[in-house]
Design an enzyme around this catalytic site. Sequence first.
Site, PDB file in Angstrom:
ATOM      1  N   PHE A 100      30.393  27.978  42.452  1.00 61.17           N
ATOM      2  CA  PHE A 100      30.163  27.782  43.888  1.00 61.17           C
ATOM      3  C   PHE A 100      30.779  28.881  44.736  1.00 61.17           C
ATOM      4  O   PHE A 100      30.357  29.126  45.871  1.00 61.17           O
ATOM      5  CB  PHE A 100      30.681  26.405  44.317  1.00 61.17           C
ATOM      6  CG  PHE A 100      32.163  26.321  44.574  1.00 61.17           C
ATOM      7  CD1 PHE A 100      32.670  26.382  45.862  1.00 61.17           C
ATOM      8  CD2 PHE A 100      33.059  26.142  43.532  1.00 61.17           C
ATOM      9  CE1 PHE A 100      34.032  26.282  46.106  1.00 61.17           C
ATOM     10  CE2 PHE A 100      34.412  26.037  43.755  1.00 61.17           C
ATOM     11  CZ  PHE A 100      34.908  26.107  45.045  1.00 61.17           C
ATOM     12  N   LYS A 101      31.768  29.573  44.198  1.00 62.54           N
ATOM     13  CA  LYS A 101      32.416  30.634  44.972  1.00 62.54           C
ATOM     14  C   LYS A 101      31.435  31.743  45.356  1.00 62.54           C
ATOM     15  O   LYS A 101      31.630  32.444  46.345  1.00 62.54           O
ATOM     16  CB  LYS A 101      33.573  31.226  44.180  1.00 62.54           C
ATOM     17  CG  LYS A 101      34.631  30.221  43.717  1.00 62.54           C
ATOM     18  CD  LYS A 101      35.395  29.617  44.869  1.00 62.54           C
ATOM     19  CE  LYS A 101      36.389  28.568  44.403  1.00 62.54           C
ATOM     20  NZ  LYS A 101      37.556  29.088  43.729  1.00 62.54           N
ATOM     21  N   ASP A 102      30.364  31.893  44.574  1.00 59.18           N
ATOM     22  CA  ASP A 102      29.377  32.930  44.876  1.00 59.18           C
ATOM     23  C   ASP A 102      28.766  32.762  46.262  1.00 59.18           C
ATOM     24  O   ASP A 102      28.391  33.745  46.911  1.00 59.18           O
ATOM     25  CB  ASP A 102      28.234  32.907  43.847  1.00 59.18           C
ATOM     26  CG  ASP A 102      28.642  33.441  42.489  1.00 59.18           C
ATOM     27  OD1 ASP A 102      29.519  34.323  42.436  1.00 59.18           O
ATOM     28  OD2 ASP A 102      28.090  32.970  41.479  1.00 59.18           O
TER      29      ASP A 102
END
Length: 464
Positions: free
Chosen positions: A111-113
């Site tokens: 999800f950090k992307d």
Amino acid sequence: MEYISTRGKVGSIGFVDAFMMGLANDGGLLIPKEIPTFSEGTLQAWSKLSYTELVLEIFSYFTNDEIPADELKELVTASYSTFRHPEVTPVKKLSDELYLLELFHGPTFAFKDIALQFMGQFYSYVAKKKGAKIHILGATSGDTGASAIEGVRGKEGIKICILHPHGKVSKVQELQMTTVQEDNVLNLSVDGNFDDCQRIIKELFADLDFKAENQLAAINSINFVRILAQTVYYFYAYFQVAKETGSVKVNFSVPTGNFGDIFAGYLAKRMGLPINKLILATNENNILERFINEGVYMPGDFRMTHSPSMDIQVASNFERYLYYVLGEDAELITSIMEQFKVEGEISISAEALAKVQAEFAAHGVLGAECLATISNYKEETNYLLDPHSACGVAAAKQCAGEGEITISLATAHPGKFNEAIELCGIEQQYPEQIQALFNQSQRQTRIAGDKAAIAATIEQFYRS
């Protein structure tokens, strides 16, 4: 829109300056001076937008037109062009009451992307516009580092140094960081845990001379732009589920260790998104669960778990929420955080705790429950959850009321955490991009968890 510090000693600054400052110069965290709220009519109009269109709409309330509209559109389009799904963050139905928000379709399968691909583009944009050198410094429990590196690798005018705890991330997480060969990337494998890495980072940013001399920029969720980018998928997910169910309100269940992802949900709720309950999922490192249930914030003993990205005891975003729940009193927050630094504990009043519990529920998912959740959902729905997403689903089951619809955040692809998947007796096939990592050479520097040694190494890298 102006930005201020939770500790009150940073005057109102603009969007780009807030982005570049990262950690506030008074040691606090930057927040918008006012949180915009959106009407039901606005939300209805937004529900028809694509993901990238929604990003532009929400960002328009925060950027003060400091980035020309056409240039912002180019940045956003480039940020999400690398995602493997046309919806960027698609929603999958697991049952009538449970939906999964898939946040792992970006280049590093986490999800950090979603925030960091934008931030990488934005840092490159600022470097070119200002002719500046930007030196990014961050700490990671696994996913932030890989995504941040992917966002800026090889970009002119930018160098990035990431600290990760040695031996305390998954093998795939380590490979995603350390197989990058570009000379603008430095990986420091630190003896200690994530909290040690994060503490050193915050101390270096708080040293204003060191920060200025080395032109430091923040990629961690201490940077408000990370939070802002993550609010978008709460809106997007709600719109998709509401179209199908007609629901007026939904819960969100969020696996979190640093309080950043769930704070983005809290911000979305403050902005007018009809969220019923924010369910906070933790693992054995359950400092946040205890705060929600008892009003006491006190780190315990660090434990390694099946969900290593949540192996965190000191949540760097917690101060932002504390600011709001305690009445936006910067002097009080300064006093409390100084007290916490000395005594290692924060306790809030019964009245404040009632406010917390009106908006949040929490459940700490222990190892056996995490693995059982992975196994059960694989058997019952043929859906393979990664261990962090499994914590979110387990917490949703524990905390959602009967008949309530919950959107649980799937924060990573299971291929990143095969150590846990194997314990469930499940054999998975890696995505091609992950499989390829095992044949690549690694480049990293192991270093003691010592601030002076790390600072010297960082200085040498940035000045080379």
